[in-house]
Design an enzyme around this catalytic site. Sequence first.
Site, PDB file in Angstrom:
ATOM      1  N   GLU A  45       0.826  -1.201   0.000  1.00 41.77           N
ATOM      2  CA  GLU A  45       0.000   0.000   0.000  1.00 41.77           C
ATOM      3  C   GLU A  45       0.863   1.254   0.000  1.00 41.77           C
ATOM      4  OE1 GLU A  45      -3.048  -0.178   2.977  1.00 41.77           O
ATOM      5  OE2 GLU A  45      -3.551  -2.248   2.475  1.00 41.77           O
ATOM      6  N   CYS A  96       3.514   8.469   1.194  1.00 37.40           N
ATOM      7  CA  CYS A  96       4.055   7.535   2.181  1.00 37.40           C
ATOM      8  C   CYS A  96       4.351   6.215   1.456  1.00 37.40           C
ATOM      9  CB  CYS A  96       3.015   7.355   3.289  1.00 37.40           C
ATOM     10  SG  CYS A  96       3.565   6.281   4.597  1.00 37.40           S
ATOM     11  N   CYS A 113       6.800  -6.856   7.525  1.00 33.79           N
ATOM     12  CA  CYS A 113       7.986  -6.376   8.240  1.00 33.79           C
ATOM     13  C   CYS A 113       8.375  -7.439   9.249  1.00 33.79           C
ATOM     14  CB  CYS A 113       7.685  -5.058   8.959  1.00 33.79           C
ATOM     15  SG  CYS A 113       9.134  -4.390   9.817  1.00 33.79           S
ATOM     16  N   CYS A 116       6.918  -5.033  15.867  1.00 33.34           N
ATOM     17  CA  CYS A 116       6.522  -4.045  16.880  1.00 33.34           C
ATOM     18  C   CYS A 116       5.062  -4.338  17.250  1.00 33.34           C
ATOM     19  CB  CYS A 116       6.657  -2.623  16.349  1.00 33.34           C
ATOM     20  SG  CYS A 116       8.347  -2.251  15.838  1.00 33.34           S
ATOM     21  N   CYS A 121       1.894  -2.332  15.721  1.00 37.52           N
ATOM     22  CA  CYS A 121       1.900  -2.045  14.280  1.00 37.52           C
ATOM     23  C   CYS A 121       1.273  -3.185  13.491  1.00 37.52           C
ATOM     24  CB  CYS A 121       3.341  -1.814  13.829  1.00 37.52           C
ATOM     25  SG  CYS A 121       3.518  -1.674  12.039  1.00 37.52           S
ATOM     26  N   CYS A 136      -1.257   5.878   9.705  1.00 37.05           N
ATOM     27  CA  CYS A 136       0.010   5.252  10.103  1.00 37.05           C
ATOM     28  C   CYS A 136      -0.245   3.936  10.799  1.00 37.05           C
ATOM     29  CB  CYS A 136       0.722   6.079  11.168  1.00 37.05           C
ATOM     30  SG  CYS A 136       1.202   7.653  10.646  1.00 37.05           S
TER      31      CYS A 136
HETATM   32  N1  SAH Z   1       9.525   0.759   9.902  1.00 35.99           N
HETATM   33  C1  SAH Z   1       9.666   2.150   9.988  1.00 35.99           C
HETATM   34  C2  SAH Z   1       8.752   2.931   9.058  1.00 35.99           C
HETATM   35  C3  SAH Z   1       7.336   2.450   8.912  1.00 35.99           C
HETATM   36  S1  SAH Z   1       6.218   2.703  10.221  1.00 35.99           S
HETATM   37  C4  SAH Z   1       9.511   2.612  11.420  1.00 35.99           C
HETATM   38  O1  SAH Z   1       9.078   1.835  12.247  1.00 35.99           O
HETATM   39  O2  SAH Z   1       9.886   3.758  11.692  1.00 35.99           O
HETATM   40  C5  SAH Z   1       5.848   4.464  10.188  1.00 35.99           C
HETATM   41  C6  SAH Z   1       5.474   5.022  11.557  1.00 35.99           C
HETATM   42  O3  SAH Z   1       4.160   4.582  11.972  1.00 35.99           O
HETATM   43  C7  SAH Z   1       6.426   4.583  12.651  1.00 35.99           C
HETATM   44  O4  SAH Z   1       6.743   5.644  13.510  1.00 35.99           O
HETATM   45  C8  SAH Z   1       5.599   3.547  13.364  1.00 35.99           C
HETATM   46  O5  SAH Z   1       6.075   3.311  14.660  1.00 35.99           O
HETATM   47  C9  SAH Z   1       4.226   4.158  13.323  1.00 35.99           C
HETATM   48  N2  SAH Z   1       3.139   3.228  13.628  1.00 35.99           N
HETATM   49  C10 SAH Z   1       3.157   1.885  13.482  1.00 35.99           C
HETATM   50  N3  SAH Z   1       1.953   1.376  13.872  1.00 35.99           N
HETATM   51  C11 SAH Z   1       1.184   2.405  14.265  1.00 35.99           C
HETATM   52  C12 SAH Z   1      -0.166   2.519  14.723  1.00 35.99           C
HETATM   53  N4  SAH Z   1      -0.942   1.460  14.838  1.00 35.99           N
HETATM   54  N5  SAH Z   1      -0.638   3.752  15.016  1.00 35.99           N
HETATM   55  C13 SAH Z   1       0.145   4.848  14.851  1.00 35.99           C
HETATM   56  N6  SAH Z   1       1.414   4.801  14.392  1.00 35.99           N
HETATM   57  C14 SAH Z   1       1.929   3.598  14.106  1.00 35.99           C
HETATM   58 FE1  SF4 Z   2       8.155  -2.719  11.113  1.00 36.31          FE
HETATM   59 FE2  SF4 Z   2       5.887  -1.620  11.925  1.00 36.31          FE
HETATM   60 FE3  SF4 Z   2       7.960  -1.804  13.603  1.00 36.31          FE
HETATM   61 FE4  SF4 Z   2       8.056  -0.074  11.527  1.00 36.31          FE
HETATM   62  S1  SF4 Z   2       6.638   0.006  13.282  1.00 36.31           S
HETATM   63  S2  SF4 Z   2       9.670  -1.503  12.195  1.00 36.31           S
HETATM   64  S3  SF4 Z   2       6.898  -1.243   9.989  1.00 36.31           S
HETATM   65  S4  SF4 Z   2       6.834  -3.525  12.718  1.00 36.31           S
END
Ligand code: SAH
Ligand code: SF4
Length: 366
Positions: free
Chosen positions: A93, A106, A113, A117, A120, A340
């Site tokens: 996406e 974006c 991934c 995390c 996420c 996000c």
């Molecule tokens: N992997 C990279 C970039 C992709 S995520 C990273 O982790 O930085 C882009 C941003 O969205 C990151 O700051 C991530 O922590 C945040 N993010 C992930 N899941 C989210 C959620 N459910 N709600 C709000 N932000 C989120």
């Molecule tokens: Fe991967 Fe999501 Fe963690 Fe970014 S926030 S490193 S996309 S698992």
Amino acid sequence: MTERTNLLGLDLQGLEGFFVELGEKPFRARQLLQWIHKYRIVDFAEMTNLSKVLREKLENVAEIRLPEVMHEHISVDGTRKWIIKLSCGNAIETVYIPEGGRGTLCVSSQVGCALTCTFCSTGQQGFNRNLDAAEIIAQLWIANQALDKDPKGNRVVTNVVMMGMGEPLANYANVITAMNLMRDDFGYGISWRRLTLSTSGMVPMIDKLREDCHVSLAISLHAANDKLRDEIIPLNKKYPIAELLAACKRYVVGQQRRHITVEYVMLEGINDSMTDAKDLVRILKDLPTKINLIPFNPFPGTSYKCSSRNKIVRFQQYLIDQGLVATIRKTRGDDIVAACGQLAGDVQDKTRRTERLAQQEVVFHQ
Ligand code: SAH
Ligand code: SF4
């Protein structure tokens, strides 16, 4: 028949090498970059400043191949999301967010991934594979093409954030090639100030990025102490907060106007107390930062909740009172699930996940 080279994913250096190998002059690379990325011409026959002989030669050995757009969703607030089908049957996406005079895209860097995390959606899907450079730059190509074709179209992509699906520094070489194309004046001409890479904290790769490609850096901090960060971002066990912030300091050295964007997702009852705010001020005091508080965006199956608006505003005010720059990220594209952390794409074939994770580990160690 040998496979034809997809020129979409070659940056200036790659294209120069390609032409030299073909027995042609390297300056052809600039012409090709303009045709492909500026004018979005994918048929060699239409490239009128190349000789007929060269065009025919190119047709035999090369192609400009784009992935297919499965769906385009347009939100009531103008946010757009493209679901792009990849040759392996997976989908990724890409999201476009218009705001005032700017339009931010974006961009995704991986199918899924590996970093898991806990807050996420992409991380909870697991990891399938890295995108190649063509698949990464295709997202910008496709967005510009769609925006250009829009009859109301006064919109363009002015800014790119590597904040879609995936951890960009875990797919380093392909991401660098794609960002070279974004920055190249013969490509998209996006200045480093308008191109931001976000990482969850792959410390050695942050140092490498500093050497290889001048872009703005954002880090997903999300916690002000290692105990909590270990829990919500497992990568922290390998690269704890002090090491991450030290890498950020090295990144800004000598770059007077540069700051690091610190992303901090607001999770109710997890990281949103005044003690967390105080800890944050303490650990960030020596680093030029802009803190971006991100309201947590829920997704199916998560037990996290977003902090209340009051709490987020109080948290922000405390940071500002302590002399930090802190903003609250506007949540956009709610009606098309484009916020996000909500990007899920369609990540299939995770059967070999453990094996692939082991491969990623190798990358992290480098
Ligand atoms: N992997 C990279 C970039 C992709 S995520 C990273 O982790 O930085 C882009 C941003 O969205 C990151 O700051 C991530 O922590 C945040 N993010 C992930 N899941 C989210 C959620 N459910 N709600 C709000 N932000 C989120
Ligand atoms: Fe991967 Fe999501 Fe963690 Fe970014 S926030 S490193 S996309 S698992």
